[in-house]
Design a protein around this motif. Structure first.
Motif, PDB file in Angstrom:
ATOM      1  N   LEU B 146       0.398  -2.730   8.742  1.00  0.00           N
ATOM      2  CA  LEU B 146      -0.840  -1.995   9.031  1.00  0.00           C
ATOM      3  C   LEU B 146      -1.966  -2.433   8.096  1.00  0.00           C
ATOM      4  CD1 LEU B 146       0.183   1.560  10.062  1.00  0.00           C
ATOM      5  CD2 LEU B 146      -1.326   0.014  11.259  1.00  0.00           C
ATOM      6  N   LEU B 147      -1.602  -2.763   6.857  1.00  0.00           N
ATOM      7  CA  LEU B 147      -2.649  -3.237   5.946  1.00  0.00           C
ATOM      8  C   LEU B 147      -3.179  -4.582   6.397  1.00  0.00           C
ATOM      9  CD1 LEU B 147      -1.300  -2.010   2.562  1.00  0.00           C
ATOM     10  CD2 LEU B 147      -3.401  -1.363   3.686  1.00  0.00           C
ATOM     11  N   PHE B 150      -5.560  -3.791   9.011  1.00  0.00           N
ATOM     12  CA  PHE B 150      -6.835  -3.344   8.434  1.00  0.00           C
ATOM     13  C   PHE B 150      -7.666  -4.552   8.016  1.00  0.00           C
ATOM     14  CE2 PHE B 150      -5.401   1.049   6.678  1.00  0.00           C
ATOM     15  CZ  PHE B 150      -5.262   1.473   7.966  1.00  0.00           C
ATOM     16  N   LEU B 306      -2.693  -5.024   0.746  1.00  0.00           N
ATOM     17  CA  LEU B 306      -3.605  -4.056   0.124  1.00  0.00           C
ATOM     18  C   LEU B 306      -4.723  -4.782  -0.619  1.00  0.00           C
ATOM     19  CD1 LEU B 306      -4.145  -1.101  -0.420  1.00  0.00           C
ATOM     20  CD2 LEU B 306      -2.730  -1.240  -2.430  1.00  0.00           C
TER      21      LEU B 306
END
Lengths: 671, 318
Positions: B146-147, B150, B306
């Motif tokens: 998911l990062l 993003f 991240l």
């Protein structure tokens, strides 16, 4: 009759039912009468609230009753926000009553539950309707006490007394915080009406204090870490349909209180406030689901998972605050709608799962999932609807949990526009925490469902389980259908939430119902879109296609045989993976840091055929680091102060004298 | 007319991924065999395996429930739908807007959810060990994924894969630190999600060392064929994802005619061949990790994702 009056009549009806339940407590049909009537009243209130929210932009209606504080009266008001939360409360209430019609029959002592059940519902309705601080606090306390009585319904079971005690302490503490918060909001003039509070200017320091107090008051009711400790004790202690109400609905009433004060009464939020909410929300989400992962009691697992979902809602509210503080109204509407949508979704699937746990409890008398297993053969309908609930809560498409989490992620992606550096750095980390929580939730519910319903029965209770009654099944089926419907037609739900968003954050998401094929498009089609209906249709179509081709062209032969035992066949059911062993890898990854988890293995010496022993040590750091010291300090102080109890009259008088002189001295120096 | 041609192109895409998926796996196996100086089976062997499995009878454990029998179809359908939503040779396909990248990740999550449940259905220790380790790996791989999403979404301003591919194919992008981090992280996640070395060994049959294979140990016959095909599709999906996001060259734009669709398809097959070769090379060069080293591996992917996202939050030009 105005809309708010209709709701108040329903509340009066519920309170009347509570009295009736006491009057009828000796009758045989009391269970059916009370739950049936509660169902009817909740349904009327639900329809009223739905009409109010969906019936287009209507102004808030108010009602003042001549009770309460002498110069104030009791104010009640129904606006869009209240309507939405009334829908959540009464839908939960109606489904729990329907479930109770079947489930309540097994209760050996119905009079311990029946009067408090409608009273609890009435309390939650009143909190949402209250429009002045005094009535709000009074109703809040009424709700807490009614639910406390329900927690103590089976007071002889081990652990329940402690649960009730901790709940009472935390609830009083929370109400104290709320009392102080409203005192600050009311200001020196003491305007307790919400309309006056809304119109007043609040100094920045008082806004900060109110935030802290609201986080303590509403946050403790909702289960924010580290104020969550009472929740996994109290929620499972009540009968299952009450657990469903407490976890699925009462936490939402706390969220309502938080929204009402922080967004509505305080006016425009500031960005540091949003950072605090984001931080607490993300910690709550991850901690909650990690606790749930370690749990083997089915209902406690569900209660911990509620903590996770509350964290998700708070993250979304924090995002809405951050956007609103910076004037990004569309993004704020997106985040706020996502929060409300998750509130609605969670009330559906958490109630469903608690009903499922109640069905398992009725059928087997067992909450420890490590003694269950194989229930999918014995309880086919229950296991099917609980599967739906598990998929929905794990945020998997095409069910509803995914849609609200998807909206939150879309809101996270709006945040690089935020001007504050602290938020810029914080939000991606919060997004990562949310993603972690979602993935762990899926793992947790694979464990919960797999250990409870799949595999082979681990004990006689699971072997002889029977399907539950039709009322319980009907309640669960309705909620399962709602989970699917809000998942495949999310656009309609988002449009229904638009009046609430425009009331609270002053802006709404673009209309979704007009999108082609009922997709949802939060910002613009090029940015992101999702269509639950088509995903559902695609999956069904491709799966049916695969089934058709397989059955048309491939072999259809099927033989039943024993499972492959790798050379050691006919192992006992106890050799299956249990909840504890299933969680072991995750315990090793996260547990050493978060829980100081240790596995102690005692192996018998070579040649000894005795069993090896595995002991798992988990520490709840919040409990041992925060609550135990507080409890110790209170205990220490009270033993010391106890001495005052045994003084002679002479010493008492001298004590009074010394106090008086000290006070006079202080006064003299002061002035 | 436009709708009909759109439907045809979308149908071609769905069939293409379905037909190419076993080939990719066979090709990777062949390269791996050649790299260790073995002859290796034909690259068409996976098709033969599937056909043989289809013809065999199913041996179902006594205790298996309906969930066990429907899971192969559900997982296959979820993975196929997800794979059909990743642009392979053309962007802007008819149903691209049905689900964005986040939803594709979640669709794969649904497939895994049901497989993990099915692993526990029969009630043997092997299924349980496989499921439990699979969800542990997923619990770390999904946030990392998911990062990465993003990160891509912030660069391209969209989570729609079609738009992302379109944007990255344009000349605005250039080299970016965060995209490099996302690529490495995506590669690590793809390794973990597809049960490849060093996270899991798809070829092993030692029960204690395997993850994915242990979970599906009870499956046989047509059910196993569905699950295998799903696994092939998933590998293809990740390779296509990397290809369409990080090397969108020659991908056909929406409605650009048959010729550019053909060129797009040709380019896609070349990309697959290259990616398959690199995967085989990587797998031959590394050794399998212990299960409890995997969190460190995936934790690195998570941190890379991240960091990449943070860089983008801090400045748009990284």
């Amino acid at each position: 009759m105005s809309a708010v009056a209709l709701q108040m009549v329903c509340v009066a009806g519920l309170l009347g039912l509570a009295v009736l339940a006491i009057a009828l407590s000796r009758s045989k049909t009391v269970t059916a009468v009370i739950y049936g009537a509660t169902l009817a009243v909740s349904a009327i209130a639900l329809i009223g609230a739905l009409r109010n929210l969906l019936g287009g932009p209507t102004d808030a209606t108010t009602l003042t009753l001549p009770v309460g504080l002498p110069w104030l009266g009791a104010h009640f008001r129904l606006d869009a926000l209240a309507s939405f939360f009334l829908i959540v409360v009464n839908l939960g209430g109606a489904s729990a009553s329907l479930y109770g019609l079947g489930y309540g029959h097994h209760d050996p002592a119905p009079h311990r539950v029946l009067p408090f059940f409608p009273a609890f519902l009435a309390g939650m309705n009143l909190v949402v309707l209250a429009d002045d601080a005094f009535s709000y606090l009074l109703c809040w306390e009424f709700m807490s006490l009614a639910s406390w009585a329900l927690v103590m319904a089976h007071h002889r079971e081990p652990g329940n007394a402690k649960a009730g005690y901790v709940y009472l302490v935390m609830a009083s503490f929370g109400t104290l915080a709320l009392l102080l918060a409203f005192g600050l909001l009311a200001g020196p003039a003491g305007d307790y009406g919400f309309a006056a509070i809304r119109a007043a200017q609040h100094a920045p320091y008082s806004a900060t204090l109110v935030l802290i107090l609201m986080l303590l008051g509403a946050g403790s009711k909702a289960g924010l870490v580290p104020l969550h400790v009472w929740l996994p004790l109290a929620h499972p202690a009540a009968p299952s349909h009450v657990s469903a109400l407490m976890s699925g609905v009462m936490t939402k009433v706390a969220i309502y209180g938080f929204i009402r004060v922080m967004f509505d009464l305080l006016g425009q939020p500031t960005w540091p406030v949003s950072a605090v909410v984001l931080f607490l929300g993300s910690i709550t989400a991850v901690m909650g689901i990690l606790y749930a992962m370690m749990e083997k009691d089915l209902k406690r697992l569900l209660a911990y998972s509620t903590i996770e979902n509350i964290g998700i809602v708070f993250v979304s509210l924090g995002l809405a605050m951050a956007f609103q503080a910076n004037g990004m109204n569309l993004a704020a509407a997106l985040a706020f709608t996502a929060a409300l949508f998750h509130v609605l979704n969670h009330s559906f699937f958490k109630s469903l799962l608690f009903f499922g746990a109640g069905a398992v409890l009725t059928a087997t008398g067992e909450r420890d999932m490590d003694k269950l297993g194989g229930l999918i053969h014995r309880m086919p309908f229950t296991s099917f609807v609980v599967l739906v609930g598990c998929v929905a809560i794990s945020a998997l498409p095409p069910f509803n949990g995914f849609v609200s989490e998807w909206l939150i992620f879309q809101a996270v992606l709006q945040s690089p526009e935020l001007p504050q550096w602290a938020l810029k750095i914080m939000v991606p980390a919060v997004g990562a925490m949310l993603a972690l929580a979602a993935a762990l939730a899926a793992a947790c519910f694979v464990k919960a469902y797999g250990v409870t319903f799949l595999g082979r029965p681990r004990g006689p209770a699971a072997e002889t389980a029977r399907e539950v009654d039709r009322f319980s099944l009907a309640a669960m089926f309705i909620l399962a259908v709602l989970c699917l419907l809000t998942g495949i037609l999310p656009g309609l739900a988002i449009d229904a939430l638009a009046p609430v968003a425009s009331q609270i954050v002053g802006s709404r998401m673009p209309a979704q119902a007009s999108q082609p094929w009922l997709s949802i498009v939060p910002i613009a089609e090029g940015r992101s879109s999702y269509n639950g209906l088509l995903v559902m249709v695609f999956i069904t179509a491709t799966a049916s296609l695969a089934v058709y081709f397989i059955h048309r062209f491939a072999s259809r032969a099927l033989r039943r045989g024993p499972a492959w035992g790798c050379g050691f066949s006919d192992a006992a059911p106890a050799a299956q993976y249990s909840g504890v062993s299933f969680a072991q890898p995750i315990r090793r990854v996260f547990g050493t840091l978060v829980f100081h988890a240790r596995d102690h293995v005692t192996m018998p010496p070579p040649g000894d055929i005795g069993p090896a022993r595995l002991r798992i040590e988990l520490h709840d750091l919040v409990w041992s680091g925060m609550y135990a010291p507080i409890a110790d300090a209170v205990g220490f102080l009270s033993t010391r102060l106890n001495r005052l109890q045994f003084l002679t009259i002479r010493r008492y008088l001298s004590l009074v004298f010394v106090t008086l002189v000290t006070l006079l001295l202080v006064l003299a120096i002061w002035s | 007319m436009v709708v009909i041609s759109d439907i045809i192109v979308q149908g071609v895409q769905m069939l293409l991924v379905l037909l190419l998926a076993p080939l990719l796996t066979g090709y990777v196996r062949k390269i791996k065999a050649r790299l260790v100086r073995r002859q290796g089976a034909s690259i068409f062997q996976p098709y033969r395996d599937l056909l043989r499995l289809m013809r065999k009878e199913v041996v179902l454990a006594d205790n298996a429930s309906w969930l066990f029998r429907v899971t192969p179809y559900i997982t296959f359908a979820a993975i196929w739908v997800a794979a059909a939503l990743v642009p392979t040779f053309a962007t802007g396909l008819l149903f691209n807007w049905t689900a964005d990248l986040i939803a594709i990740v979640a669709l794969l999550g649904s497939a895994r959810f049901f497989l993990a449940l099915a692993g526990m259905d029969v009630g043997t220790s092997f299924g349980g060990i496989g499921s439990s380790r699979e969800v542990m790996i997923a619990a770390l791989a999904e946030p990392a994924m998911l990062l990465i999403v993003f990160c891509l979404a912030l660069v391209a301003g969209s989570t729609q894969l079609s738009t992302v591919a379109h944007f990255l194919a344009s000349s605005y992008v250039g080299l970016r630190v965060s995209l490099g981090m996302a690529l490495v992280a995506l590669f690590m996640v793809a390794i973990a999600e597809n049960a490849r070395i060093p996270v899991d060994n798809p070829a092993t049959h030692l029960e204690l060392t395997m993850v994915h294979e242990a979970m599906i140990l009870e499956y046989s016959g047509r059910h196993l064929a569905m699950i295998e095909l799903g696994a092939f599709l998933k590998l293809l999906l990740y390779v296509s994802l990397i290809a369409c996001v990080f090397s969108p060259w020659q991908i056909a734009l929406y409605g650009s005619g048959a010729l550019s669709y053909t060129i797009g398809a040709g380019a896609y097959i070349v990309k697959l061949a290259l990616a398959g070769f690199l995967l085989a090379l990587f797998e031959t060069a590394t050794a399998k990790m212990r299960v409890f080293r995997v969190p460190q591996f995936l934790g690195a992917a998570l941190m890379l994702g991240l960091l990449g996202t943070l860089l983008l939050f801090v400045s748009r030009s990284f």
